[in-house]
Design an enzyme around this catalytic site. Structure first.
Site, PDB file in Angstrom:
ATOM      1  N   HIS A 132      10.832   7.274  39.637  1.00 32.39           N
ATOM      2  CA  HIS A 132      12.152   7.913  39.501  1.00 32.39           C
ATOM      3  C   HIS A 132      13.000   7.549  40.706  1.00 32.39           C
ATOM      4  O   HIS A 132      12.483   7.424  41.818  1.00 32.39           O
ATOM      5  CB  HIS A 132      11.992   9.444  39.437  1.00 32.39           C
ATOM      6  CG  HIS A 132      13.193  10.123  38.880  1.00 32.39           C
ATOM      7  ND1 HIS A 132      14.291  10.428  39.648  1.00 32.39           N
ATOM      8  CD2 HIS A 132      13.478  10.508  37.628  1.00 32.39           C
ATOM      9  CE1 HIS A 132      15.202  11.005  38.880  1.00 32.39           C
ATOM     10  NE2 HIS A 132      14.740  11.064  37.655  1.00 32.39           N
ATOM     11  N   ASP A 170       9.504  11.852  31.110  1.00 32.39           N
ATOM     12  CA  ASP A 170       9.272  11.095  29.869  1.00 32.39           C
ATOM     13  C   ASP A 170       7.813  10.798  29.608  1.00 32.39           C
ATOM     14  O   ASP A 170       7.468  10.279  28.551  1.00 32.39           O
ATOM     15  CB  ASP A 170      10.055   9.768  29.949  1.00 32.39           C
ATOM     16  CG  ASP A 170      11.544  10.042  30.016  1.00 32.39           C
ATOM     17  OD1 ASP A 170      12.173   9.650  31.017  1.00 32.39           O
ATOM     18  OD2 ASP A 170      12.049  10.702  29.095  1.00 32.39           O
TER      19      ASP A 170
HETATM   20  C1  SDX Z   1      15.000   9.280  33.402  1.00 33.07           C
HETATM   21  O1  SDX Z   1      18.280   9.447  37.054  1.00 33.07           O
HETATM   22  C2  SDX Z   1      17.733  10.410  36.421  1.00 33.07           C
HETATM   23  O2  SDX Z   1      17.761  11.549  36.824  1.00 33.07           O
HETATM   24  C3  SDX Z   1      17.078  10.030  35.109  1.00 33.07           C
HETATM   25  C4  SDX Z   1      16.348  11.129  34.370  1.00 33.07           C
HETATM   26  C5  SDX Z   1      17.297  12.193  33.894  1.00 33.07           C
HETATM   27  O3  SDX Z   1      16.824  13.312  33.635  1.00 33.07           O
HETATM   28  O4  SDX Z   1      18.492  11.881  33.667  1.00 33.07           O
HETATM   29  O5  SDX Z   1      15.382  11.716  35.219  1.00 33.07           O
HETATM   30  C6  SDX Z   1      15.642  10.581  33.140  1.00 33.07           C
HETATM   31  O6  SDX Z   1      15.621   8.268  33.183  1.00 33.07           O
HETATM   32  C7  SDX Z   1      13.627   9.246  34.026  1.00 33.07           C
HETATM   33  C8  SDX Z   1      13.163   7.800  34.371  1.00 33.07           C
HETATM   34  C9  SDX Z   1      12.635   7.185  33.088  1.00 33.07           C
HETATM   35  N1  SDX Z   1      12.362   5.747  33.275  1.00 33.07           N
HETATM   36  C10 SDX Z   1      11.105   5.281  33.272  1.00 33.07           C
HETATM   37  O7  SDX Z   1      10.094   5.985  33.209  1.00 33.07           O
HETATM   38  C11 SDX Z   1      11.017   3.763  33.286  1.00 33.07           C
HETATM   39  C12 SDX Z   1       9.946   3.329  34.302  1.00 33.07           C
HETATM   40  N2  SDX Z   1      10.467   3.655  35.625  1.00 33.07           N
HETATM   41  C13 SDX Z   1      11.130   2.597  36.365  1.00 33.07           C
HETATM   42  O8  SDX Z   1      11.861   1.711  35.571  1.00 33.07           O
HETATM   43  C14 SDX Z   1      11.823   3.102  37.629  1.00 33.07           C
HETATM   44  O9  SDX Z   1      10.939   3.907  38.260  1.00 33.07           O
HETATM   45  C15 SDX Z   1      13.149   3.816  37.511  1.00 33.07           C
HETATM   46  C16 SDX Z   1      14.148   3.033  36.729  1.00 33.07           C
HETATM   47  C17 SDX Z   1      12.980   5.153  36.884  1.00 33.07           C
HETATM   48  C18 SDX Z   1      13.666   3.995  38.950  1.00 33.07           C
HETATM   49  O10 SDX Z   1      13.935   2.751  39.434  1.00 33.07           O
HETATM   50  P1  SDX Z   1      14.528   2.549  40.931  1.00 33.07           P
HETATM   51  O11 SDX Z   1      14.838   3.831  41.573  1.00 33.07           O
HETATM   52  O12 SDX Z   1      15.614   1.537  40.837  1.00 33.07           O
HETATM   53  O13 SDX Z   1      13.304   2.035  41.701  1.00 33.07           O
HETATM   54  P2  SDX Z   1      12.905   0.529  41.787  1.00 33.07           P
HETATM   55  O14 SDX Z   1      13.010  -0.080  40.408  1.00 33.07           O
HETATM   56  O15 SDX Z   1      13.624  -0.088  42.895  1.00 33.07           O
HETATM   57  O16 SDX Z   1      11.342   0.656  42.119  1.00 33.07           O
HETATM   58  C19 SDX Z   1      10.933   0.834  43.455  1.00 33.07           C
HETATM   59  C20 SDX Z   1       9.599   0.083  43.517  1.00 33.07           C
HETATM   60  C21 SDX Z   1       9.716  -1.345  42.994  1.00 33.07           C
HETATM   61  O17 SDX Z   1       8.751  -2.116  43.681  1.00 33.07           O
HETATM   62  P3  SDX Z   1       9.318  -3.075  44.923  1.00 33.07           P
HETATM   63  O18 SDX Z   1      10.387  -3.965  44.300  1.00 33.07           O
HETATM   64  O19 SDX Z   1       9.884  -2.105  45.933  1.00 33.07           O
HETATM   65  O20 SDX Z   1       8.099  -3.813  45.394  1.00 33.07           O
HETATM   66  O21 SDX Z   1       8.643   0.738  42.676  1.00 33.07           O
HETATM   67  C22 SDX Z   1       8.237  -0.139  41.623  1.00 33.07           C
HETATM   68  C23 SDX Z   1       9.281  -1.252  41.542  1.00 33.07           C
HETATM   69  O22 SDX Z   1       8.690  -2.467  41.086  1.00 33.07           O
HETATM   70  N3  SDX Z   1       8.241   0.664  40.393  1.00 33.07           N
HETATM   71  C24 SDX Z   1       7.289   0.623  39.459  1.00 33.07           C
HETATM   72  C25 SDX Z   1       7.679   1.571  38.503  1.00 33.07           C
HETATM   73  N4  SDX Z   1       8.835   2.122  38.877  1.00 33.07           N
HETATM   74  C26 SDX Z   1       9.189   1.560  40.040  1.00 33.07           C
HETATM   75  N5  SDX Z   1       6.156  -0.107  39.350  1.00 33.07           N
HETATM   76  C27 SDX Z   1       5.417   0.119  38.225  1.00 33.07           C
HETATM   77  N6  SDX Z   1       5.716   1.014  37.262  1.00 33.07           N
HETATM   78  C28 SDX Z   1       6.844   1.758  37.362  1.00 33.07           C
HETATM   79  N7  SDX Z   1       7.151   2.645  36.421  1.00 33.07           N
END
Ligand code: SDX
Length: 429
Positions: free
Chosen positions: A306, A364
Site C-alpha cells: 500500500h 483487497d
Molecule cells: C487500494 O490509495 C489507497 O488508499 C487505495 C486503497 C483505497 O482504499 O482507496 O487502499 C485501495 O487500492 C489498495 C491497494 C490495492 N492494490 C494492490 O493490492 C496491488 C498490489 N500492490 C501494489 O501494486 C502496490 O503495493 C501499490 C500500488 C498498492 C502501492 O504501490 P507504491 O506505493 O507505488 O509502491 P511501489 O510500487 O513503489 O512499491 C514499493 C516497492 C517496490 O519495490 P522496489 O522498486 O522499491 O524495489 O515494493 C514492491 C515494489 O516492487 N512492491 C511489491 C508489491 N507492492 C509493492 N512487491 C510484490 N508484491 C506487491 N504487491
C-alpha cells in the site's frame, strides 16, 4: 491550524515558505509561491510527498495502521455502526442523533429507484460486458436524468445529488449484475436496509420469495463501511480533480468509478482472487513469492502492499474476521482459496523482502474470498467497492466544492521533449 515558515535554498536564492500544521499527522510546506519566486516547479509524479488539499474527513497513519473517519477509528465504526450512519458521518462530520439517522435512512431509501428510462440504457450493452464498464456509463448517464440536482453552486442541489448517488449506486450495480446473467432487474424495497436491499436486488428471482440472511447482510454492510473512504487515494483524487472544473457530481463520480477499476487500485480485489485461484494450492506459494520478489517479473502479490500503510491495513484485519464469519454462516469448510490466502500471508510476512519493503495484506486481500462465498462473481468485486466508495467520493467532492479557496486543479510538468524547431513541409522531409 498553526503556521510557521521553512526556507528553501538553491544556488544563491533562498525562499521562505509557510509550513502549515494540521490537527494530527504530517505538517505541509505551502509551495504555492515557489514558481513565482524561483521559476521552478516541484516534481512528485506519484504524489508520494504531496498533499493535494486540506481535508477533515479521513485520516490514515500508515506507520501505525490507523484509519479514522471524522476522528472515529474504523474498527469502532465497523463494530458499532452501519453503512448509512457512516455515509452521514462522512457527509456531515458528526455521528447522527437517532432522529437524524431515521431521517437520513428514510431519505436514502426513497431515492433508490432510478428513472425507468435508464433501464433501457442497459440494453445497449453486450451481455458479457464487464459490470464496471456498465457502471462507468450508467453513473455518468445519471446526469442526463437528474438536471434538477446538477447546479453545484446550490447547497440544496449538492445534497440532493449526494443522496441520489449514495441511494442509486446499489440499484445500478445490481442491474449491471442481473443484465450480465440474463435475469430480470429487481426493484428496491423500502422495507429493507441498505445491504439487504442490495443483496435482494442481486440475488432475488421472480419465481420465489427472497429471504435475506442477517449474517450476510450485516457482513456486507460492514464491507461497505470498510470501503467507504480513504483520504486522497487515486479515485478520490480523480473525483476532486474532475469536480474542480465545475463538472456535475454524477460525471465526477463516473470518473472515480473509471479510476477505481485499475488493478493497482480498486481492481485489486478481483486481481487478488484471480491470483489466489492461479496459485491454486499451498504447495505453489513459494513459486509465486519468488516471482513477486523477482525484479524482472512484473508479477506482484495482489492484495499486498500500500502507498500509505507500512503496517497492517486495519481494514484487512476486519475483512479477515468478516471472511471467517461469512464462510462459517455458509457452512464453507476448508475453502481452498482461504487456505492459500492464510498460508500466503504467513509466508510473506516472514519473508525479509516483504518485511524490508513493509508490504502487508491490504483490504483487497480477503475481500474477494468473502464476496465469492456470498455468491458474487469476480467481475462484481470492484463494483461493490465503487458502491461503498461513492459515499467517500461524494463527501470529498462536497468538501472541495465548499472550500472557499477551491480552484481548478492544473498540475505543471518537467518538459523533456524537443526544443523549439521549425516545421518542415512534407515535400522537404
Ligand atoms: C487500494 O490509495 C489507497 O488508499 C487505495 C486503497 C483505497 O482504499 O482507496 O487502499 C485501495 O487500492 C489498495 C491497494 C490495492 N492494490 C494492490 O493490492 C496491488 C498490489 N500492490 C501494489 O501494486 C502496490 O503495493 C501499490 C500500488 C498498492 C502501492 O504501490 P507504491 O506505493 O507505488 O509502491 P511501489 O510500487 O513503489 O512499491 C514499493 C516497492 C517496490 O519495490 P522496489 O522498486 O522499491 O524495489 O515494493 C514492491 C515494489 O516492487 N512492491 C511489491 C508489491 N507492492 C509493492 N512487491 C510484490 N508484491 C506487491 N504487491
Amino acid at each position: 491550524m498553526s503556521a510557521t515558515t521553512g526556507s528553501f535554498s538553491i544556488d544563491s536564492t533562498t525562499v521562505e515558505m509557510p509550513v502549515k500544521t494540521g490537527s494530527i499527522g504530517p505538517a505541509v510546506v505551502d509551495i504555492g509561491k515557489l514558481y513565482a519566486k524561483t521559476g521552478m516547479f516541484t516534481y512528485d509524479p506519484g504524489f508520494t510527498s504531496t498533499a493535494s488539499c486540506e481535508s477533515e474527513i479521513t485520516y490514515i497513519d500508515g506507520d501505525e495502521g490507523v484509519l479514522l473517519y471524522r476522528g472515529y477509528p474504523i474498527a469502532q465504526i465497523a463494530e458499532g455502526g452501519d453503512f448509512l450512519e457512516t455515509c452521514y458521518l462522512l457527509l456531515y462530520g458528526e455521528l447522527p442523533t437517532p432522529t437524524q439517522k431515521r431521517d437520513f435512512d428514510y431519505r436514502i431509501t426513497r431515492h433508490t429507484m432510478i428513472h425507468e428510462q435508464m433501464a433501457r440504457f442497459f440494453q445497449g450493452f453486450r451481455r458479457d460486458a464487464h459490470p464496471m464498464a456498465v457502471m462507468v456509463a450508467s453513473v455518468g448517464a445519471l446526469s442526463a436524468f437528474y438536471h434538477d440536482s446538477t447546479d453545484i453552486s446550490d447547497p440544496r442541489q449538492r445534497m440532493i445529488a449526494s443522496m441520489r448517488l449514495i441511494a442509486k449506486m446499489p440499484t445500478l450495480a445490481a442491474m449491471a449484475y442481473k443484465y450480465t446473467i440474463g435475469q430480470p432487474f429487481v426493484y428496491p424495497k423500502n422495507d429493507l436496509d441498505y445491504a439487504s436491499n442490495f443483496l435482494r436486488m442481486c440475488f432475488a428471482v421472480p419465481t420465489e420469495e427472497f429471504k435475506v440472511r442477517p449474517t450476510l447482510s450485516r457482513a456486507l454492510d460492514k464491507i461497505f463501511i470498510l470501503h467507504a473512504d480513504h483520504e486522497q487515494n487515486a479515485s478520490t483524487s480523480t473525483v476532486r480533480l474532475a469536480g474542480s472544473s465545475g463538472a456535475n457530481p454524477f460525471a465526477c463520480i463516473a470518473a472515480g468509478v473509471a479510476c477505481l477499476w485499475g488493478p493497482a487500485h480498486g481492481g485489486a480485489n478481483e486481481a487478488a482472487l484471480k491470483m489466489l485461484t492461479e496459485i491454486g494450492s499451498v504447495d505453489n506459494i513459494p513459486k509465486f513469492i519468488a516471482r513477486a520478489k523477482d525484479k524482472n517479473d512484473p508479477f506482484r502479490l495482489m492484495g499486498f502492499g500500500h502507498r500509505v500503510y507500512k503496517n497492517y491495513d486495519p481494514r484487512a484485519k476486519i475483512m479477515q474476521e468478516t471472511c471467517h464469519e461469512v464462510l462459517n454462516e455458509l457452512g464453507v469448510k476448508d475453502d481452498p482459496l482461504l487456505a492459500v490466502a492464510i498460508e500466503l500471508e504467513r509466508i510473506a510476512l516472514s519473508d525479509p523482502y516483504f518485511i524490508e519493503k513493509k508490504l502487508y495484506p491490504n483490504i483487497d486481500f480477503y475481500s474477494g474470498i468473502t464476496l465469492k462465498a456470498m455468491g458474487f462473481p469476480v467481475s462484481m468485486f470492484t463494483v461493490l467497492f465503487a458502491v461503498a466508495r461513492t459515499s467517500g467520493w461524494i463527501a470529498q467532492w462536497k468538501e472541495m466544492i465548499e472550500d472557499p479557496g477551491q480552484k481548478i486543479g492544473r498540475p505543471r510538468q518537467l518538459y523533456t521533449g524537443a526544443p523549439l524547431r521549425d516545421y518542415v513541409p512534407l515535400d522537404k522531409r
